[in-house]
Design an enzyme around this catalytic site. Structure first.
Site, PDB file in Angstrom:
ATOM      1  N   ASP A  47      24.709  15.982  21.739  1.00 42.96           N
ATOM      2  CA  ASP A  47      24.239  14.686  22.321  1.00 42.96           C
ATOM      3  C   ASP A  47      24.857  14.970  23.919  1.00 42.96           C
ATOM      4  O   ASP A  47      25.694  15.982  24.093  1.00 42.96           O
ATOM      5  CB  ASP A  47      25.011  13.287  21.821  1.00 42.96           C
ATOM      6  CG  ASP A  47      24.179  12.033  22.345  1.00 42.96           C
ATOM      7  OD1 ASP A  47      23.838  11.457  20.992  1.00 42.96           O
ATOM      8  OD2 ASP A  47      24.169  12.012  23.251  1.00 42.96           O
ATOM      9  N   TYR A  95       7.604   3.139  27.147  1.00 43.86           N
ATOM     10  CA  TYR A  95       8.198   3.890  25.804  1.00 43.86           C
ATOM     11  C   TYR A  95       6.874   4.151  24.993  1.00 43.86           C
ATOM     12  O   TYR A  95       6.930   5.402  24.334  1.00 43.86           O
ATOM     13  CB  TYR A  95       9.001   2.792  25.101  1.00 43.86           C
ATOM     14  CG  TYR A  95       9.559   3.252  23.862  1.00 43.86           C
ATOM     15  CD1 TYR A  95      10.302   4.310  23.536  1.00 43.86           C
ATOM     16  CD2 TYR A  95       9.294   2.335  22.680  1.00 43.86           C
ATOM     17  CE1 TYR A  95      10.656   4.771  22.265  1.00 43.86           C
ATOM     18  CE2 TYR A  95       9.840   2.745  21.524  1.00 43.86           C
ATOM     19  CZ  TYR A  95      10.308   3.931  21.198  1.00 43.86           C
ATOM     20  OH  TYR A  95      11.065   4.210  19.994  1.00 43.86           O
TER      21      TYR A  95
HETATM   22  C1  AKB Z   1      12.375  -0.334  20.122  1.00 42.45           C
HETATM   23  O1  AKB Z   1      12.318  -1.659  19.627  1.00 42.45           O
HETATM   24  O2  AKB Z   1      12.152   0.067  20.990  1.00 42.45           O
HETATM   25  C2  AKB Z   1      12.432   0.454  18.648  1.00 42.45           C
HETATM   26  C3  AKB Z   1      11.266   0.980  18.013  1.00 42.45           C
HETATM   27  C4  AKB Z   1      10.328   0.195  17.414  1.00 42.45           C
HETATM   28  O3  AKB Z   1      10.849   1.931  18.512  1.00 42.45           O
HETATM   29  N1  AKB Z   1      13.364  -0.075  17.711  1.00 42.45           N
END
Ligand code: AKB
Length: 323
Positions: free
Chosen positions: A35, A142
């Protein structure tokens, strides 16, 4: 063939428990954890190397030193933190993945695991029982990085024959290591606050349903996917996978079975609500069930029971230590 396993990003919520499970399965000397920072509680017997997955030279050194047969890449920035630092989220989630895939090819790694997420879906994806193949228009950095990562993994499999395997994790509920920066994290914080204060102010609304999975199920799914014969893995982007779907108010009701005076309130205008609103309410994981035999073991009532039992013991021990 003897396995040598490197886990990158091993100090996080999933890495902590995956490392323990892999050590149990393959032996302590066969698993190297890594890490950017050393583990909070160093384990004397384990092999740990501090490495930043964005540092290609350092990664190259790690691969050369240990010659891994399997690599698990868990270093990532999650949804809520990603919205605060979009450029860094993209960099870590995509360039970290590319570094690991390239080095895995170069060092003839036999299998790579990389987690995707339900965040790959977006506002125009079907919300209920979201299928494996459907509209995908994520609008968080993300989700965009995870969807791009899925395409990259499939490309490396088709183009270079790299055996990459992946699961679209839903929210993962656990008590050993803290989660960090996710939208589904409320389903963990709620247990801590319930046991410490008998109340919780939830950052998602009462009726926000999200797919979730208990950690033991997540670890078992990961090990089963990595154990499956290559011809069983028909999906090289990432598999839909789920355990159970519930809302904050359903979870609060379950907690009241153990703590009858527990109360919950709901925050207005938390930015994580906008993220959750674009994600599935529930997931169809038929492909994972059919291809490699996935079946969850933990429903909402069992999750609540084990979380309350294990966390109250942990809090008790920690309180004892601080006296
Ligand atoms: C988040 O909430 O960002 C993560 C996911 C669902 O990938 N737990």
């Amino acid at each position: 063939m003897e396995e040598r396993i490197i886990i990158l990003g091993s100090n996080g919520q999933i890495g902590t428990e995956l490392a323990a499970a892999l050590r149990e399965k393959f032996g302590h000397t066969q698993v190297i954890t890594s890490d950017i920072r050393p583990p909070q509680i160093p384990e004397g017997y384990s092999l740990f190397e501090p490495v930043d997955v964005l540092d290609r030279e350092a990664l190259h050194g790690l691969f050369t030193k240990y010659r891994p047969t399997q690599v698990y890449l868990l270093a990532a920035m999650l949804s809520a933190t990603g919205e605060k630092y979009p450029r860094q989220a993209w960099d870590l989630n995509i360039n970290g993945l590319l570094n690991v895939l390239d080095l895995s090819l170069e060092h003839s790694v036999r299998k790579v695991f990389w987690p995707s997420s339900i965040a790959v879906f977006g506002p125009h994806s079907p919300k209920a029982n979201t299928p494996q193949y459907t509209v995908m228009d994520p609008n968080t950095i993300y989700g965009i990085s995870k969807l791009s990562g899925e395409r990259i993994c499939e490309y490396y499999f088709n183009r270079f024959g790299l055996d990459v395997r992946s699961i679209r994790y839903p929210g993962i509920i656990s008590w050993k290591a803290a989660p960090g920066g996710g939208t589904t994290d409320y389903a963990i914080h709620i247990f801590h606050d319930a046991l410490k204060n008998n109340m919780y102010n939830c950052f998602l609304s009462a009726e926000t349903a999200l797919p979730m999975l208990y950690m033991d199920d997540a670890i078992r799914a990961t090990l089963d996917l990595m154990d499956a014969a290559p011809d069983k893995i028909r999906i090289r982007s990432s598999y839909n996978l789920t355990g159970v779907s519930f809302t904050p108010s359903m979870l609060a009701a379950e907690i009241r079975r153990f703590l009858p005076d527990f109360t919950i309130s709901y925050a207005d205008n938390d930015p994580r609500q906008a993220i959750a609103d674009t994600w599935p309410n529930s997931i169809d994981d038929t492909e994972a069930r059919n291809d490699w035999g996935w079946k969850p073991a933990f429903d909402l009532s069992r999750i609540t029971e084990v979380m309350i039992g294990n966390l109250s013991e942990k809090i008790h021990i920690e309180d004892g230590k601080s006296i």
